[in-house]
Scaffold this motif. Structure first.
Motif, PDB file in Angstrom:
ATOM      1  N   TRP A  72      68.156  66.384  18.425  1.00  0.00           N
ATOM      2  CA  TRP A  72      68.688  65.749  17.221  1.00  0.00           C
ATOM      3  C   TRP A  72      68.128  64.334  17.062  1.00  0.00           C
ATOM      4  CZ3 TRP A  72      69.920  66.106  12.597  1.00  0.00           C
ATOM      5  CH2 TRP A  72      70.649  65.139  11.922  1.00  0.00           C
ATOM      6  N   SER A  73      67.933  63.620  18.175  1.00  0.00           N
ATOM      7  CA  SER A  73      67.353  62.282  18.110  1.00  0.00           C
ATOM      8  C   SER A  73      65.963  62.322  17.493  1.00  0.00           C
ATOM      9  CB  SER A  73      67.287  61.675  19.513  1.00  0.00           C
ATOM     10  OG  SER A  73      66.710  60.391  19.489  1.00  0.00           O
ATOM     11  N   SER A  74      65.171  63.325  17.882  1.00  0.00           N
ATOM     12  CA  SER A  74      63.817  63.458  17.342  1.00  0.00           C
ATOM     13  C   SER A  74      63.836  63.920  15.892  1.00  0.00           C
ATOM     14  CB  SER A  74      63.014  64.442  18.203  1.00  0.00           C
ATOM     15  OG  SER A  74      61.698  64.587  17.723  1.00  0.00           O
ATOM     16  N   VAL A  75      64.631  64.957  15.607  1.00  0.00           N
ATOM     17  CA  VAL A  75      64.704  65.485  14.234  1.00  0.00           C
ATOM     18  C   VAL A  75      65.242  64.434  13.282  1.00  0.00           C
ATOM     19  CG1 VAL A  75      65.886  67.169  12.769  1.00  0.00           C
ATOM     20  CG2 VAL A  75      64.888  67.895  14.950  1.00  0.00           C
ATOM     21  N   ARG A  76      66.247  63.701  13.730  1.00  0.00           N
ATOM     22  CA  ARG A  76      66.844  62.659  12.883  1.00  0.00           C
ATOM     23  C   ARG A  76      65.816  61.607  12.510  1.00  0.00           C
ATOM     24  NH1 ARG A  76      71.571  58.898  15.284  1.00  0.00           N
ATOM     25  NH2 ARG A  76      69.796  58.224  16.553  1.00  0.00           N
ATOM     26  N   TYR A  77      64.955  61.237  13.450  1.00  0.00           N
ATOM     27  CA  TYR A  77      63.942  60.222  13.170  1.00  0.00           C
ATOM     28  C   TYR A  77      62.892  60.729  12.181  1.00  0.00           C
ATOM     29  CZ  TYR A  77      59.975  57.104  13.847  1.00  0.00           C
ATOM     30  OH  TYR A  77      58.926  56.242  13.639  1.00  0.00           O
ATOM     31  N   TRP A  78      62.437  61.975  12.382  1.00  0.00           N
ATOM     32  CA  TRP A  78      61.328  62.484  11.586  1.00  0.00           C
ATOM     33  C   TRP A  78      61.743  63.037  10.222  1.00  0.00           C
ATOM     34  CZ3 TRP A  78      56.739  60.971  12.786  1.00  0.00           C
ATOM     35  CH2 TRP A  78      56.391  60.738  14.114  1.00  0.00           C
ATOM     36  N   SER A  79      62.968  63.473  10.075  1.00  0.00           N
ATOM     37  CA  SER A  79      63.300  64.199   8.843  1.00  0.00           C
ATOM     38  C   SER A  79      64.540  63.702   8.107  1.00  0.00           C
ATOM     39  CB  SER A  79      63.485  65.695   9.160  1.00  0.00           C
ATOM     40  OG  SER A  79      64.564  65.889  10.056  1.00  0.00           O
ATOM     41  N   THR A  80      65.186  62.630   8.571  1.00  0.00           N
ATOM     42  CA  THR A  80      66.355  62.123   7.859  1.00  0.00           C
ATOM     43  C   THR A  80      66.262  60.603   7.738  1.00  0.00           C
ATOM     44  OG1 THR A  80      67.844  61.603   9.712  1.00  0.00           O
ATOM     45  CG2 THR A  80      67.683  63.910   9.064  1.00  0.00           C
ATOM     46  N   ASP A  81      67.214  60.037   7.008  1.00  0.00           N
ATOM     47  CA  ASP A  81      67.297  58.581   6.899  1.00  0.00           C
ATOM     48  C   ASP A  81      68.513  58.064   7.665  1.00  0.00           C
ATOM     49  OD1 ASP A  81      69.267  59.598   5.315  1.00  0.00           O
ATOM     50  OD2 ASP A  81      68.754  58.453   3.518  1.00  0.00           O
ATOM     51  N   MET A  82      68.919  58.816   8.704  1.00  0.00           N
ATOM     52  CA  MET A  82      70.123  58.477   9.464  1.00  0.00           C
ATOM     53  C   MET A  82      69.826  57.635  10.698  1.00  0.00           C
ATOM     54  SD  MET A  82      71.974  62.235   9.198  1.00  0.00           S
ATOM     55  CE  MET A  82      73.433  61.756  10.121  1.00  0.00           C
ATOM     56  N   GLN A  83      68.556  57.251  10.901  1.00  0.00           N
ATOM     57  CA  GLN A  83      68.214  56.448  12.073  1.00  0.00           C
ATOM     58  C   GLN A  83      68.948  55.110  12.002  1.00  0.00           C
ATOM     59  OE1 GLN A  83      66.328  57.530  14.591  1.00  0.00           O
ATOM     60  NE2 GLN A  83      66.539  55.639  15.746  1.00  0.00           N
ATOM     61  N   VAL A  95      63.117  46.914  19.156  1.00  0.00           N
ATOM     62  CA  VAL A  95      62.848  48.219  18.546  1.00  0.00           C
ATOM     63  C   VAL A  95      61.830  48.079  17.416  1.00  0.00           C
ATOM     64  CG1 VAL A  95      63.860  50.136  17.267  1.00  0.00           C
ATOM     65  CG2 VAL A  95      65.102  49.145  19.194  1.00  0.00           C
ATOM     66  N   ALA A  96      61.928  47.001  16.634  1.00  0.00           N
ATOM     67  CA  ALA A  96      60.976  46.779  15.545  1.00  0.00           C
ATOM     68  C   ALA A  96      59.554  46.636  16.087  1.00  0.00           C
ATOM     69  CB  ALA A  96      61.371  45.537  14.745  1.00  0.00           C
ATOM     70  N   SER A  97      59.418  45.999  17.248  1.00  0.00           N
ATOM     71  CA  SER A  97      58.076  45.848  17.835  1.00  0.00           C
ATOM     72  C   SER A  97      57.526  47.187  18.298  1.00  0.00           C
ATOM     73  CB  SER A  97      58.128  44.865  19.010  1.00  0.00           C
ATOM     74  OG  SER A  97      58.870  45.393  20.094  1.00  0.00           O
ATOM     75  N   LEU A  98      58.402  48.070  18.797  1.00  0.00           N
ATOM     76  CA  LEU A  98      57.955  49.410  19.181  1.00  0.00           C
ATOM     77  C   LEU A  98      57.453  50.173  17.959  1.00  0.00           C
ATOM     78  CD1 LEU A  98      60.749  50.511  21.702  1.00  0.00           C
ATOM     79  CD2 LEU A  98      58.433  49.738  22.230  1.00  0.00           C
ATOM     80  N   VAL A  99      58.150  50.008  16.839  1.00  0.00           N
ATOM     81  CA  VAL A  99      57.725  50.661  15.593  1.00  0.00           C
ATOM     82  C   VAL A  99      56.389  50.094  15.142  1.00  0.00           C
ATOM     83  CG1 VAL A  99      58.287  51.034  13.161  1.00  0.00           C
ATOM     84  CG2 VAL A  99      60.096  51.179  14.903  1.00  0.00           C
ATOM     85  N   ALA A 100      56.248  48.761  15.182  1.00  0.00           N
ATOM     86  CA  ALA A 100      55.020  48.107  14.721  1.00  0.00           C
ATOM     87  C   ALA A 100      53.820  48.510  15.566  1.00  0.00           C
ATOM     88  CB  ALA A 100      55.208  46.591  14.756  1.00  0.00           C
ATOM     89  N   MET A 101      54.021  48.717  16.867  1.00  0.00           N
ATOM     90  CA  MET A 101      52.925  49.107  17.758  1.00  0.00           C
ATOM     91  C   MET A 101      52.598  50.591  17.656  1.00  0.00           C
ATOM     92  SD  MET A 101      53.582  46.996  21.310  1.00  0.00           S
ATOM     93  CE  MET A 101      55.192  47.727  21.574  1.00  0.00           C
ATOM     94  N   ALA A 103      54.525  52.800  18.990  1.00  0.00           N
ATOM     95  CA  ALA A 103      55.067  53.428  20.188  1.00  0.00           C
ATOM     96  C   ALA A 103      56.329  54.232  19.893  1.00  0.00           C
ATOM     97  CB  ALA A 103      55.371  52.361  21.248  1.00  0.00           C
ATOM     98  N   PHE A 104      57.118  53.766  18.933  1.00  0.00           N
ATOM     99  CA  PHE A 104      58.393  54.436  18.657  1.00  0.00           C
ATOM    100  C   PHE A 104      58.190  55.872  18.175  1.00  0.00           C
ATOM    101  CE2 PHE A 104      62.668  54.761  16.659  1.00  0.00           C
ATOM    102  CZ  PHE A 104      63.415  54.383  17.768  1.00  0.00           C
ATOM    103  N   PRO A 105      57.254  56.131  17.243  1.00  0.00           N
ATOM    104  CA  PRO A 105      57.001  57.535  16.886  1.00  0.00           C
ATOM    105  C   PRO A 105      56.575  58.382  18.084  1.00  0.00           C
ATOM    106  CG  PRO A 105      56.031  56.074  15.265  1.00  0.00           C
ATOM    107  CD  PRO A 105      56.478  55.212  16.416  1.00  0.00           C
ATOM    108  N   GLY A 106      55.798  57.788  18.997  1.00  0.00           N
ATOM    109  CA  GLY A 106      55.400  58.521  20.193  1.00  0.00           C
ATOM    110  C   GLY A 106      56.592  58.858  21.067  1.00  0.00           C
ATOM    111  N   ILE A 107      57.517  57.903  21.193  1.00  0.00           N
ATOM    112  CA  ILE A 107      58.729  58.140  21.988  1.00  0.00           C
ATOM    113  C   ILE A 107      59.533  59.276  21.390  1.00  0.00           C
ATOM    114  CG2 ILE A 107      60.956  57.135  22.631  1.00  0.00           C
ATOM    115  CD1 ILE A 107      59.470  54.414  22.812  1.00  0.00           C
ATOM    116  N   LYS A 108      59.676  59.276  20.062  1.00  0.00           N
ATOM    117  CA  LYS A 108      60.452  60.330  19.410  1.00  0.00           C
ATOM    118  C   LYS A 108      59.754  61.685  19.514  1.00  0.00           C
ATOM    119  CE  LYS A 108      63.912  57.854  18.339  1.00  0.00           C
ATOM    120  NZ  LYS A 108      65.224  58.131  18.991  1.00  0.00           N
ATOM    121  N   THR A 109      58.435  61.680  19.551  1.00  0.00           N
ATOM    122  CA  THR A 109      57.698  62.929  19.742  1.00  0.00           C
ATOM    123  C   THR A 109      57.932  63.472  21.145  1.00  0.00           C
ATOM    124  OG1 THR A 109      55.980  62.245  18.173  1.00  0.00           O
ATOM    125  CG2 THR A 109      55.416  63.995  19.729  1.00  0.00           C
ATOM    126  N   ILE A 110      57.866  62.587  22.147  1.00  0.00           N
ATOM    127  CA  ILE A 110      58.125  63.010  23.523  1.00  0.00           C
ATOM    128  C   ILE A 110      59.547  63.541  23.646  1.00  0.00           C
ATOM    129  CG2 ILE A 110      58.399  62.183  25.897  1.00  0.00           C
ATOM    130  CD1 ILE A 110      56.065  60.282  25.367  1.00  0.00           C
TER     131      ILE A 110
END
Length: 203
Positions: A72-83, A95-101, A103-110
């Protein structure tokens, strides 16, 4: 643990899962539903395979809970606006720096990959190792940095469930815990077949 005690424990976990709906539907999907499904899967596996140990039943609950939670953590990030947005002077920019780099999308993929491995009961020890850096980060961030009540309640279980499952699969990690393991690459790269994990090696 007797069958009556196991039934009582299962009912308590189901009730605990349902109570997350009182916080929010997102909390229920994040924590409650995976917990309930974990109990149901453990009960199903025990009925299908007589003689399963208490440790195996507990591992089933934790494995499905963690897999559903991460899915749900991964699906919520990729397909909803509930993050959720972290409104904290340190946690928010982190967290904003992880997004800017990127890295955050990679974490959610893992997280999504680990979730599928746990839910399908495939390569579970490897999946737990892959998730450990994220679990440690979430534990530290939620427990000691943001330190909100919701974070204190969710940070320790994030790491605790991962560690509990790694303990349940301890025998899979034993070769990794050798103090002086032998060098044993795949045969394609010069490895030798039949090398013992505790084989002799020069000092």
């Amino acid at each position: 643990m007797g069958s009556g005690a196991k039934l009582a424990a299962g009912l308590i976990l189901v009730i605990a899962g349902l109570t997350f709906n009182l916080l929010s539907f997102d909390s229920f999907l994040f924590f409650g539903l995976p917990l309930i499904v974990g109990v149901l899967v453990a009960a199903y596996n025990s009925r299908r395979s007589v003689g399963r140990t208490t440790a195996e039943q507990i591992a089933d609950v934790l494995r499905i809970y963690m897999g559903g939670h991460l899915l749900w953590s991964s699906v919520r990030y990729w397909s909803t606006d509930m993050q959720p947005v972290i409104h904290h002077p340190i946690g928010g920019p982190f967290v904003a720096s992880l997004v800017a780099m990127g890295a955050f999308p990679g974490i959610k993929t893992i997280e999504g990959i680990v979730a599928l491995l746990l839910l399908s009961n495939r390569f579970v020890p490897l999946a737990l190792v892959l998730e450990m850096p994220t679990a440690v980060t979430i534990f530290y961030l939620n427990t000691f940095v943001t330190a909100r009540l919701s974070g204190v309640l969710t940070g320790p279980p994030e790491l605790g469930v991962n560690l509990a499952l790694m303990l349940a699969y301890y025998q899979s990690y034993r070769p990794m815990l050798a103090m002086r393991p032998p060098v044993a690459p795949p045969a394609l790269f010069g490895g030798k077949a039949g090398v013992s994990p505790a084989g002799d090696r020069p000092e």
